[in-house]
Scaffold this active site. Structure first.
Site, PDB file in Angstrom:
ATOM      1  CG  ASP A  92       0.353  -3.884   2.817  1.00  0.00           C
ATOM      2  OD1 ASP A  92       0.969  -3.561   1.763  1.00  0.00           O
ATOM      3  OD2 ASP A  92      -0.527  -3.342   3.546  1.00  0.00           O
ATOM      4  CG  HIS A 132      -0.585   0.450   2.372  1.00  0.00           C
ATOM      5  ND1 HIS A 132      -0.180  -0.647   3.514  1.00  0.00           N
ATOM      6  CD2 HIS A 132      -0.549   1.592   3.123  1.00  0.00           C
ATOM      7  CE1 HIS A 132       0.117   0.022   4.542  1.00  0.00           C
ATOM      8  NE2 HIS A 132       0.142   1.145   4.404  1.00  0.00           N
ATOM      9  CB  SER A 164       2.788   1.966   6.330  1.00  0.00           C
ATOM     10  OG  SER A 164       1.593   1.625   6.840  1.00  0.00           O
TER      11      SER A 164
HETATM   12  N1  ARG Z   1      -4.569   0.656   7.452  1.00  0.00           N
HETATM   13  C1  ARG Z   1      -3.373   0.383   6.718  1.00  0.00           C
HETATM   14  C2  ARG Z   1      -2.519   2.209   6.788  1.00  0.00           C
HETATM   15  O1  ARG Z   1      -3.212   2.806   7.597  1.00  0.00           O
HETATM   16  C3  ARG Z   1      -3.276   0.236   5.509  1.00  0.00           C
HETATM   17  C4  ARG Z   1      -4.101   1.029   4.236  1.00  0.00           C
HETATM   18  C5  ARG Z   1      -4.023   0.482   3.135  1.00  0.00           C
HETATM   19  N2  ARG Z   1      -5.051  -0.414   2.858  1.00  0.00           N
HETATM   20  C6  ARG Z   1      -6.370  -0.631   2.386  1.00  0.00           C
HETATM   21  N3  ARG Z   1      -7.000  -1.875   2.253  1.00  0.00           N
HETATM   22  N4  ARG Z   1      -6.865   0.485   2.234  1.00  0.00           N
HETATM   23  O2  ARG Z   1      -2.199   2.770   6.057  1.00  0.00           O
HETATM   24  N1  GLU Z   2      -1.134   1.404   7.522  1.00  0.00           N
HETATM   25  C1  GLU Z   2      -0.623   2.386   8.391  1.00  0.00           C
HETATM   26  C2  GLU Z   2       0.585   3.386   7.356  1.00  0.00           C
HETATM   27  O1  GLU Z   2       0.345   3.398   6.345  1.00  0.00           O
HETATM   28  C3  GLU Z   2       0.039   1.783   9.378  1.00  0.00           C
HETATM   29  C4  GLU Z   2      -0.989   1.643  10.403  1.00  0.00           C
HETATM   30  C5  GLU Z   2      -1.118   2.469  11.777  1.00  0.00           C
HETATM   31  O2  GLU Z   2      -1.548   3.667  11.388  1.00  0.00           O
HETATM   32  O3  GLU Z   2      -0.640   2.082  12.606  1.00  0.00           O
HETATM   33  O4  GLU Z   2       1.337   3.827   8.207  1.00  0.00           O
END
Ligand code: ARG
Ligand code: GLU
Length: 774
Positions: A226, A90, A659
């Protein structure tokens, strides 16, 4: 009376059998240069075999030399001597999408460069290393003592920062970043080295890299691969350079060895990366505003938009590709806010903050000195948050609803040009402005679908109109009231029929006309008029109060934090995340999300297949090849006992920006790549709840399995350093490990040190040789 001796015996016993009372929770994102002072002992107590100096050093290679800020929004780590960079799928998503088209759909099919010449350049993408960091509080605060206002203080601070930055980087190709910590009680400078030629090397198909999609996002148990792979290229001398086919793979000072040994419950873990933003020290009023007002409205606005995008993306492949990255990012914050609000409630955060404030009030009241210093703080918080009533919500609607409409956001970038035209600015200045704008046109329209945006326009502005006090409406809304009786669908018809901004050709023609002297070409454009009206409203009715109150608040928070640290003088405080390099540590740990349920700490490919066969969500489709490997249990050296590990959780304190961060074991080896937090734990940006907060990582063995077995890109695995023993890849650590302990060898301290030195030299030689071979 119990003797001292018995007491100390008791303390030692507690330590050795690991009674938890003395161990603070794994909260905190710590500064690399302060680890020795604040955290080293505790980290070692938790099982770490490294020293603070092995993690961050300016004298020898250390773990920090393997960590980069990826594009400024994610983290990445070096995993080979040839600049191979591991981050999340991502995080690389924008790049994967940019290289994709309907014919060459890397989002769907994945991408694997078969050799270096197939690696794809990404203009604008950067990778930034930290060369060193420094406490510059004294230099930055010089001359601020007499500042009468926060604005005056800030301007002195800015001047000092510019000077320190200039002096610290003169004659180098480095940059310097200086940030306030603890609301400006302290300042630290990071000297950085930024590489600009970053190429895409590999990405699994979205059905692996984004497996579970938005259904599983922010959730455990998780089964997402991921990750994506990039490579840093450097110019002559291994230094940063603009893209050139002649650039060579960068040789990092350190790359992380990859452990094939996996993770067990309670193993020590550490996350090294660039967390973006947290607000751990907010007062109860601020948390209440987030919980009761901001979050519910922002969630509703985004949900409305997501429903519209979803329909259009399902109806057309072209729209699906155009909006994939945008959809993911809108959905991401939307879902996080939902989890955050629930977590705030569950952690009883507002009430706990109130208790802390009460305690602070009595502590202040108990002493005349404190009263003089902090006596006004809590009352002033109250006053200032009152002054923000209605302002915060209006601002949320401008940012989320108005600028959530693409045509408004894009037209808004033309308001400066429009002003210049209105003021009869010289033609050369106007043409300069046009040249700048022209560069943004193609990238915007590549991913723009006007019919979709038109629906978003009608829906979001209508929410804005209905949910915000009419006194806080932009003037353009008056026309919608009189001309369209508040019907935003009709208003949308008109704007989208007349505006040049609905198509690339339209904007280009308008700009060409302006260049040719037809100043009127943009004047009556309804999208531009609306954008101007919103900007004007924002700068007239929102910004003045918002900025003033925030100035006041930053001063109050600075005092409040200073006071809290004085009051809780034996507590270790960590500064809020601010996109600077931090270390978090904890352990592999299960949790109980709801009453009666316990989640274990890891998942396997079994779960991927279970989800795929559940027939529930399209987010669970998997590639046939993955199913084949599963059926044959063909996991190579990456599986354990017939199982293929996929993801695991641990109690490291992380946030957005983490991330792609490496998850590192007690020996400094890579065991996973952080990519998410659990939903129950997303409130940790505001309040940390040790029972509930877990970071989610891809097990590094799953990454290897996908690269090697699934994609057949074994040549990439070959350049990595896979280990099954304690090798850290850091010469000083491996030397220590190879030198047997004094008691066992019967060597004197001096002989021991000599042996260590020799071993260190040998390890260095070995590392050098390995690098040459590669
Ligand atoms: N929650 C994760 C972050 O904050 C992954 C985001 C990307 N994945 C998604 N299915 N939208 O970045
Ligand atoms: N998916 C998040 C990012 O892009 C990390 C998840 C979080 O917020 O801890 O940094």
């Amino acid at each position: 009376m119990i003797s001292k001796r018995i007491l100390s015996f008791f303390a030692a016993a507690c330590l050795s059998i690991g009674i938890a009372t003395a161990t603070p929770p794994d909260e905190g994102m710590w500064l690399p240069m302060l680890l020795k002072q604040l955290n080293e002992a505790e980290m070692q107590n938790k099982g770490m075999k490294l020293t603070a100096e092995d993690i961050y050093s300016i004298n020898q290679s250390s773990l920090k030399d393997a960590i980069v800020s990826f594009g400024g929004f994610c983290t990445g780590e070096m995993i080979s001597a040839e600049g191979l960079l591991l981050t999340n799928h991502h995080c690389g998503y924008g790049q994967i999408q940019q290289h994709s088209s309907v014919e060459n759909d890397y989002l769907t099919n994945g991408f694997w460069a078969k050799n270096k010449s197939e690696e794809l350049p990404n203009p604008g993408l950067t990778a930034t290393f930290i060369v060193r960091m420094e406490d510059v509080t004294k230099q930055i605060l010089e001359g601020t003592a007499n500042a009468k206002t926060e604005a005056e203080r800030e301007s002195i601070v800015q001047r000092n920062m510019a000077k320190v930055r200039r002096e610290s980087t003169a004659g180098t190709h480095y940059d310097a970043v200086i940030r306030p910590f603890f609301y400006g009680n302290e300042y630290y400078m990071y000297i950085t080295e930024t590489f600009r030629d970053i190429r895409m090397v590999g990405a699994p198909p979205s059905s692996i890299g984004k497996f579970g999609g938005d259904t599983d996002n922010w959730m455990w148990p998780r089964h997402t691969g991921d990750f994506s792979l990039f490579r840093i290229y450097a110019g002559p001398n291994n230094e940063p350079a603009d893209y050139s086919p002649n650039n060579k793979p960068y040789k990092p000072k350190h790359h992380l060895p990859i452990s094939l040994s996996g993770v067990k419950e309670n193993d020590f873990t550490m996350v090294f990366g660039f967390p973006g933003r947290t607000n751990e020290y907010l007062t109860s009023q601020a948390v209440e505003e987030i919980y009761a007002v901001s979050n519910p409205h922002k969630i509703n606005i985004r949900e409305t938009k997501l429903n519209i995008l979803d329909k259009d993306m399902k109806a057309s492949d072209a729209v699906r590709i155009q909006y994939a990255a945008k959809y993911a990012s809108i959905a991401n914050a939307w879902k996080k806010w939902i989890g955050e609000s629930r977590g705030i409630r569950k952690a009883n955060a507002i009430e706990n903050k109130k208790q802390l404030e009460k305690q602070f009030a009595s502590w202040v009241a108990a002493d005349a000195n404190r009263k003089a210093k902090y006596g006004n703080v809590l009352a002033d918080f109250e006053k200032n948050y009152k002054a923000l009533d209605g302002i915060t919500l209006s601002r949320d609607y401008v940012m989320e609803a108005a600028y959530g409409v693409e045509i408004i956001r894009f037209a808004n970038t033309f308001t400066k040009l429009q002003e210049r035209l209105a003021n009869n600015a010289p033609q050369t200045e106007i043409n300069d402005q046009i040249t700048k704008l022209e560069r943004t046109i193609a990238p915007f329209y590549k991913d723009y679908n006007a019919p979709t945006d038109k629906k978003v326009f009608a829906a979001l502005l209508s929410l804005y109109y209905n949910n915000v006090d009419p006194k806080m409406h932009p003037t353009a809304f008056a026309t919608v009231r009189s001309k369209y009786k508040g019907d935003f669908t009709k208003y949308a018809e008109e704007v989208f029929a007349k505006s040049v901004f609905t198509s690339e050709a339209g904007v280009r023609k308008a700009l060409a006309d302006v260049k040719a002297g037809k100043k009127e070409a943009l004047k009556n454009d309804p999208a531009l008029q609306l954008a101007s009206s919103i900007t004007e409203h924002y700068s007239k009715n929102i910004m003045p109060t918002y900025a003033q109150v925030n100035d006041n608040l930053s001063l109050l928070y600075r005092s409040y934090l200073a006071g809290l640290r004085e009051m809780q003088s034996d507590k270790k405080f960590y500064p809020d995340a601010n996109s600077t390099l931090r270390v978090a540590y904890g352990k592999v740990e299960p949790y109980q999300p709801v009453d009666g349920v316990k989640y274990i700490h890891y998942t396997t490919l079994e779960g991927v297949i279970e989800k795929a066969e559940s027939g529930v969500a399209e987010d669970y489709a998997i590639p046939g090849r993955l199913k084949e490997l599963y059926d044959k249990k063909d996991y190579g050296r990456y599986g354990v006992n017939g199982e293929m590990p996929v993801a695991f959780i641990a109690s490291n304190h992380t946030t957005g920006g983490n991330s792609g961060s490496p998850v590192i074991n007690a020996n400094g080896q890579l065991i996973g790549t952080n990519f998410d937090r659990n939903w129950e734990g997303t409130m940790s940006d505001i309040v940390y709840n040790p029972d509930q907060v877990r970071n989610i990582s891809v097990d590094v063995r799953y990454m290897l399995f996908i690269v090697d077995k699934f994609a057949g890109a074994g040549h990439l695995v070959e350049e990595m350093t896979l280990v099954t023993d304690d090798t850290s890849g850091l010469p000083q650590v491996d030397a220590r490990r190879n030198a047997a302990p004094a008691e066992a060898t019967g060597l004197s301290k001096k002989e021991q040190r000599k042996a260590e030195k020799a071993a260190k030299k040998a390890a260095k030689k070995k590392a050098k040789k390995a690098a040459e071979v590669q």
